[in-house]
Design an enzyme around this catalytic site. Structure first.
Site, PDB file in Angstrom:
ATOM      1  CG  HIS A  44      12.988 -36.018 -15.809  1.00  0.00           C
ATOM      2  ND1 HIS A  44      12.461 -34.846 -16.122  1.00  0.00           N
ATOM      3  CD2 HIS A  44      13.267 -36.115 -14.559  1.00  0.00           C
ATOM      4  CE1 HIS A  44      12.391 -34.195 -14.971  1.00  0.00           C
ATOM      5  NE2 HIS A  44      12.687 -34.971 -14.116  1.00  0.00           N
ATOM      6  CD  GLU A  46      10.978 -37.161 -20.775  1.00  0.00           C
ATOM      7  OE1 GLU A  46      11.504 -37.375 -20.167  1.00  0.00           O
ATOM      8  OE2 GLU A  46      10.132 -36.268 -20.978  1.00  0.00           O
ATOM      9  NE  ARG A 182       0.646 -51.425   6.388  1.00  0.00           N
ATOM     10  CZ  ARG A 182       0.609 -51.945   7.728  1.00  0.00           C
ATOM     11  NH1 ARG A 182       1.998 -52.476   8.103  1.00  0.00           N
ATOM     12  NH2 ARG A 182      -0.494 -52.180   8.459  1.00  0.00           N
ATOM     13  CG  LEU A 202       0.750 -47.895  11.359  1.00  0.00           C
ATOM     14  CD1 LEU A 202       0.042 -46.919  11.646  1.00  0.00           C
ATOM     15  CD2 LEU A 202      -0.456 -48.986  10.674  1.00  0.00           C
ATOM     16  CD  GLU A 279      -3.089 -50.656   6.646  1.00  0.00           C
ATOM     17  OE1 GLU A 279      -3.463 -51.562   7.260  1.00  0.00           O
ATOM     18  OE2 GLU A 279      -2.192 -50.661   5.999  1.00  0.00           O
TER      19      GLU A 279
HETATM   20  N1  LIG Z   1      -9.717 -55.222  10.196  1.00  0.00           N
HETATM   21  C1  LIG Z   1      -9.449 -54.180   9.820  1.00  0.00           C
HETATM   22  O1  LIG Z   1      -9.031 -53.774   8.881  1.00  0.00           O
HETATM   23  C2  LIG Z   1      -9.119 -53.018  11.035  1.00  0.00           C
HETATM   24  C3  LIG Z   1      -9.648 -53.321  12.299  1.00  0.00           C
HETATM   25  N2  LIG Z   1      -9.633 -52.513  13.201  1.00  0.00           N
HETATM   26  C4  LIG Z   1     -10.441 -52.623  14.487  1.00  0.00           C
HETATM   27  O2  LIG Z   1     -11.200 -51.563  14.667  1.00  0.00           O
HETATM   28  C5  LIG Z   1     -11.446 -51.369  16.024  1.00  0.00           C
HETATM   29  C6  LIG Z   1     -11.198 -49.933  16.254  1.00  0.00           C
HETATM   30  O3  LIG Z   1     -12.308 -49.363  15.507  1.00  0.00           O
HETATM   31  P1  LIG Z   1     -12.797 -47.846  15.850  1.00  0.00           P
HETATM   32  O4  LIG Z   1     -13.066 -47.731  17.329  1.00  0.00           O
HETATM   33  O5  LIG Z   1     -13.614 -47.411  14.858  1.00  0.00           O
HETATM   34  O6  LIG Z   1     -11.451 -47.165  15.777  1.00  0.00           O
HETATM   35  P2  LIG Z   1     -10.787 -45.727  15.192  1.00  0.00           P
HETATM   36  O7  LIG Z   1      -9.343 -45.891  15.311  1.00  0.00           O
HETATM   37  O8  LIG Z   1     -11.420 -45.159  14.067  1.00  0.00           O
HETATM   38  O9  LIG Z   1     -11.016 -44.845  16.607  1.00  0.00           O
HETATM   39  C7  LIG Z   1     -12.233 -44.230  16.850  1.00  0.00           C
HETATM   40  C8  LIG Z   1     -12.165 -43.609  18.137  1.00  0.00           C
HETATM   41  O10 LIG Z   1     -11.463 -42.340  17.821  1.00  0.00           O
HETATM   42  C9  LIG Z   1     -12.308 -41.227  18.583  1.00  0.00           C
HETATM   43  N3  LIG Z   1     -12.181 -39.982  17.724  1.00  0.00           N
HETATM   44  C10 LIG Z   1     -12.336 -38.832  18.010  1.00  0.00           C
HETATM   45  N4  LIG Z   1     -12.402 -38.051  17.032  1.00  0.00           N
HETATM   46  C11 LIG Z   1     -12.209 -38.660  15.785  1.00  0.00           C
HETATM   47  C12 LIG Z   1     -12.001 -38.393  14.600  1.00  0.00           C
HETATM   48  N5  LIG Z   1     -12.062 -37.072  14.068  1.00  0.00           N
HETATM   49  N6  LIG Z   1     -11.873 -39.201  13.759  1.00  0.00           N
HETATM   50  C13 LIG Z   1     -11.842 -40.797  14.269  1.00  0.00           C
HETATM   51  N7  LIG Z   1     -12.105 -41.020  15.499  1.00  0.00           N
HETATM   52  C14 LIG Z   1     -12.132 -40.034  16.369  1.00  0.00           C
HETATM   53  C15 LIG Z   1     -13.704 -41.767  18.603  1.00  0.00           C
HETATM   54  O11 LIG Z   1     -14.226 -40.998  19.603  1.00  0.00           O
HETATM   55  P3  LIG Z   1     -15.785 -40.929  19.558  1.00  0.00           P
HETATM   56  O12 LIG Z   1     -16.275 -42.344  19.870  1.00  0.00           O
HETATM   57  O13 LIG Z   1     -16.120 -39.967  20.720  1.00  0.00           O
HETATM   58  O14 LIG Z   1     -16.302 -40.187  18.402  1.00  0.00           O
HETATM   59  C16 LIG Z   1     -13.586 -43.181  18.717  1.00  0.00           C
HETATM   60  O15 LIG Z   1     -13.705 -43.720  20.052  1.00  0.00           O
HETATM   61  C17 LIG Z   1     -10.217 -52.259  16.831  1.00  0.00           C
HETATM   62  O16 LIG Z   1     -11.042 -53.348  17.471  1.00  0.00           O
HETATM   63  C18 LIG Z   1      -9.408 -52.655  15.676  1.00  0.00           C
HETATM   64  O17 LIG Z   1      -8.887 -53.776  15.709  1.00  0.00           O
HETATM   65  C19 LIG Z   1      -8.905 -51.388  13.068  1.00  0.00           C
HETATM   66  C20 LIG Z   1      -8.367 -50.928  11.997  1.00  0.00           C
HETATM   67  C21 LIG Z   1      -8.545 -52.049  10.496  1.00  0.00           C
HETATM   68  N1  LIG Z   2      -6.645 -56.646  11.368  1.00  0.00           N
HETATM   69  C1  LIG Z   2      -6.093 -56.490  10.131  1.00  0.00           C
HETATM   70  C2  LIG Z   2      -5.672 -55.351   9.660  1.00  0.00           C
HETATM   71  N2  LIG Z   2      -5.603 -54.421  10.580  1.00  0.00           N
HETATM   72  C3  LIG Z   2      -4.850 -53.142  10.195  1.00  0.00           C
HETATM   73  O1  LIG Z   2      -3.513 -53.330  10.139  1.00  0.00           O
HETATM   74  C4  LIG Z   2      -2.855 -52.654  11.353  1.00  0.00           C
HETATM   75  C5  LIG Z   2      -1.761 -53.657  11.776  1.00  0.00           C
HETATM   76  O2  LIG Z   2      -0.743 -53.605  11.137  1.00  0.00           O
HETATM   77  P1  LIG Z   2       0.708 -53.850  11.386  1.00  0.00           P
HETATM   78  O3  LIG Z   2       1.378 -52.547  11.385  1.00  0.00           O
HETATM   79  O4  LIG Z   2       1.166 -54.821  10.301  1.00  0.00           O
HETATM   80  O5  LIG Z   2       0.756 -54.433  12.784  1.00  0.00           O
HETATM   81  C6  LIG Z   2      -4.083 -52.417  12.160  1.00  0.00           C
HETATM   82  O6  LIG Z   2      -3.946 -51.515  13.320  1.00  0.00           O
HETATM   83  C7  LIG Z   2      -5.047 -52.141  11.467  1.00  0.00           C
HETATM   84  O7  LIG Z   2      -5.077 -50.825  10.851  1.00  0.00           O
HETATM   85  N3  LIG Z   2      -5.211 -55.280   8.298  1.00  0.00           N
HETATM   86  C8  LIG Z   2      -5.309 -56.434   7.630  1.00  0.00           C
HETATM   87  O8  LIG Z   2      -4.987 -56.187   6.222  1.00  0.00           O
HETATM   88  N4  LIG Z   2      -5.720 -57.520   7.876  1.00  0.00           N
HETATM   89  C9  LIG Z   2      -6.188 -57.443   9.032  1.00  0.00           C
HETATM   90  O9  LIG Z   2      -6.609 -59.003   9.533  1.00  0.00           O
HETATM   91 ZN   LIG Z   3      12.002 -33.911 -17.832  1.00  0.00          ZN
END
Ligand SMILES: NC(=O)C1=CN([C@@H]2O[C@H](COP(=O)(O)OP(=O)(O)OC[C@H]3O[C@@H](n4cnc5c(N)ncnc54)[C@H](OP(=O)(O)O)[C@@H]3O)[C@@H](O)[C@H]2O)C=CC1
Ligand SMILES: Nc1c(N[C@@H]2O[C@H](COP(=O)(O)O)[C@@H](O)[C@H]2O)[nH]c(=O)[nH]c1=O
Ligand SMILES: [Zn+2]
Length: 341
Positions: A44, A46, A182, A202, A279
């Site tokens: 630790h 300390e 991360r 990830l 994410e």
């Molecule tokens: N720029 C960024 O930072 C990021 C971008 N993305 C982009 O976002 C898009 C995906 O978004 P999205 O479709 O919202 O993706 P999600 O990964 O959040 O998945 C959503 C889907 O999961 C289903 N689902 C069922 N139960 C749950 C639950 N309890 N919680 C969450 N989802 C559930 C939903 O079904 P139902 O429709 O039946 O509810 C829905 O079809 C992609 O194009 C990806 O590239 C993704 C991550 C980060």
């Molecule tokens: N597109 C997008 C993100 N997307 C997020 O990062 C994941 C992909 O990360 P990796 O594991 O490194 O391939 C993807 O599935 C989504 O959760 N993140 C960002 O910081 N910037 C970006 O433009």
């Molecule tokens: Zn201690």
């Protein structure tokens, strides 16, 4: 105490699930020793602080004041109690940043030292010291991991394209930051569509820190087992309504109903995972937001517009802008859901 916090931060990403702690020994305005908790399971702060006092200064220890960012421990964990060390070294005065609310320590360290006649002062830079270990305190006080939401959106508010092809939003400097983020968390979570369509890894390949445990929401086991999240490079836990068979993968059967997220948080707590970085995608993030299940949100906004696509989540609750950073043309906004930590 500021120096204690500075030292404590050097243990970032290495001491979890323990808190980051720094300690400094001061004699008549001069620092004669300092130390921090460097690795999980190791000494630790300390102990390192006392050990680092030069032999010529050791006679000053019983005349010095110890500053420490967290209440010294009183229990036998992986190492002996620091309160005992302080008593044995005859340190006459201890200044503490914040109390350790972990039940095995809480107040006991202070009690032990006071009983030995040590003058104990508490609450110096208390808020800063609690903030430093906000994951640890959230975990112990709220019985759930500290939840950080993160997404990258275009200038016009989209996170993905409608054709479902992964869209690159952030720049390469930001990506490095994200990988550092991360490395600071115990777990990382994505929803089903994101896991299927982006095929993310990830991991922390752009930063020299450990990768977090991967949690995939996948009610119907739709993510192909050839996808990166199943490469066994890091542990993957699939939260599902079905039972999977993939070697090395853990399947947590939880119904995808209203209670999904609270139940998941309970299970993560039971597994001693102190923090989680969510994410995406939009749907998954919005579920956390709508339930008020978030502590921090990190929103990356690029300068480019997409014109159309998947709308970014909408942050509700009590978002308080804590920090804004610009990395090249990306703006990163860090919000907290509450002010106090
Ligand atoms: N720029 C960024 O930072 C990021 C971008 N993305 C982009 O976002 C898009 C995906 O978004 P999205 O479709 O919202 O993706 P999600 O990964 O959040 O998945 C959503 C889907 O999961 C289903 N689902 C069922 N139960 C749950 C639950 N309890 N919680 C969450 N989802 C559930 C939903 O079904 P139902 O429709 O039946 O509810 C829905 O079809 C992609 O194009 C990806 O590239 C993704 C991550 C980060
Ligand atoms: N597109 C997008 C993100 N997307 C997020 O990062 C994941 C992909 O990360 P990796 O594991 O490194 O391939 C993807 O599935 C989504 O959760 N993140 C960002 O910081 N910037 C970006 O433009
Ligand atoms: Zn201690």
């Amino acid at each position: 105490m500021k120096r204690c916090i500075e030292l404590a931060r050097m243990g970032e990403g290495r001491v979890m699930p323990n808190p980051m702690v720094g300690a400094v020994l001061v004699h008549e305005g001069r620092i004669i020793g300092e130390g921090y908790h460097e690795w999980y399971g190791h000494a630790h702060a300390e102990v390192n602080c006392v050990k680092n006092v030069a032999s010529v200064d050791r006679v000053l220890i019983p005349l010095a004041t110890m500053y420490v960012s967290l209440e010294p421990c009183a229990h036998h964990g992986k190492t002996p109690p620091c309160a005992d060390l302080i008593v044995n070294e005859k340190i006459p005065e201890v200044v503490i940043g914040c109390i350790d609310t972990f039940s095995e320590v809480s107040g006991h360290g202070i009690k032990k030292m006071k009983a030995a006649g040590i003058q104990v002062i508490t609450g110096v830079l208390e808020q800063e010291c609690r903030d430093l270990n906000r994951r640890f305190f959230t975990f112990h006080e709220r019985s759930r991991p500290y939840i950080i939401l993160k997404w990258a959106q275009t200038a016009d508010g989209y996170i993905g394209t409608l054709d479902r092809k992964a869209m690159k939003v952030s720049n390469s400097f930001t990506d490095r930051w994200v990988h550092r983020w991360r490395s600071q968390e115990a777990a990382i979570l994505v929803g089903p569509k994101t896991a299927i369509e982006d095929n993310p890894s990830l991991n922390t390949r752009l930063w020299p820190g450990a990768s977090p445990i991967r949690i995939i929401l996948d009610p119907f086991l739709g993510v192909p087992t050839t996808h990166n999240v199943f490469n066994n490079a890091v542990k993957t836990i699939v939260v599902t309504e079905k039972m999977g068979q993939e070697k090395g993968v853990e399947y947590w059967p939880i119904p995808f109903d209203e209670a999904l997220l609270p139940k998941l948080m309970e299970m993560l707590h039971g597994r001693n995972l102190q923090s989680i970085l969510v994410e995406g995608g939009a749907k998954t993030l919005q579920q956390f937001i709508d339930r008020g299940l978030w502590d921090e949100a990190r929103v990356i906004i690029s300068k480019n517009a997409a014109g159309s696509g998947w709308r970014a989540p909408v942050l509700t609750g009590e978002p308080v802008l804590q920090e804004q950073v610009s990395l090249d043309a990306d703006n990163i906004y860090i919000y907290r859901n509450r002010r106090d930590y």
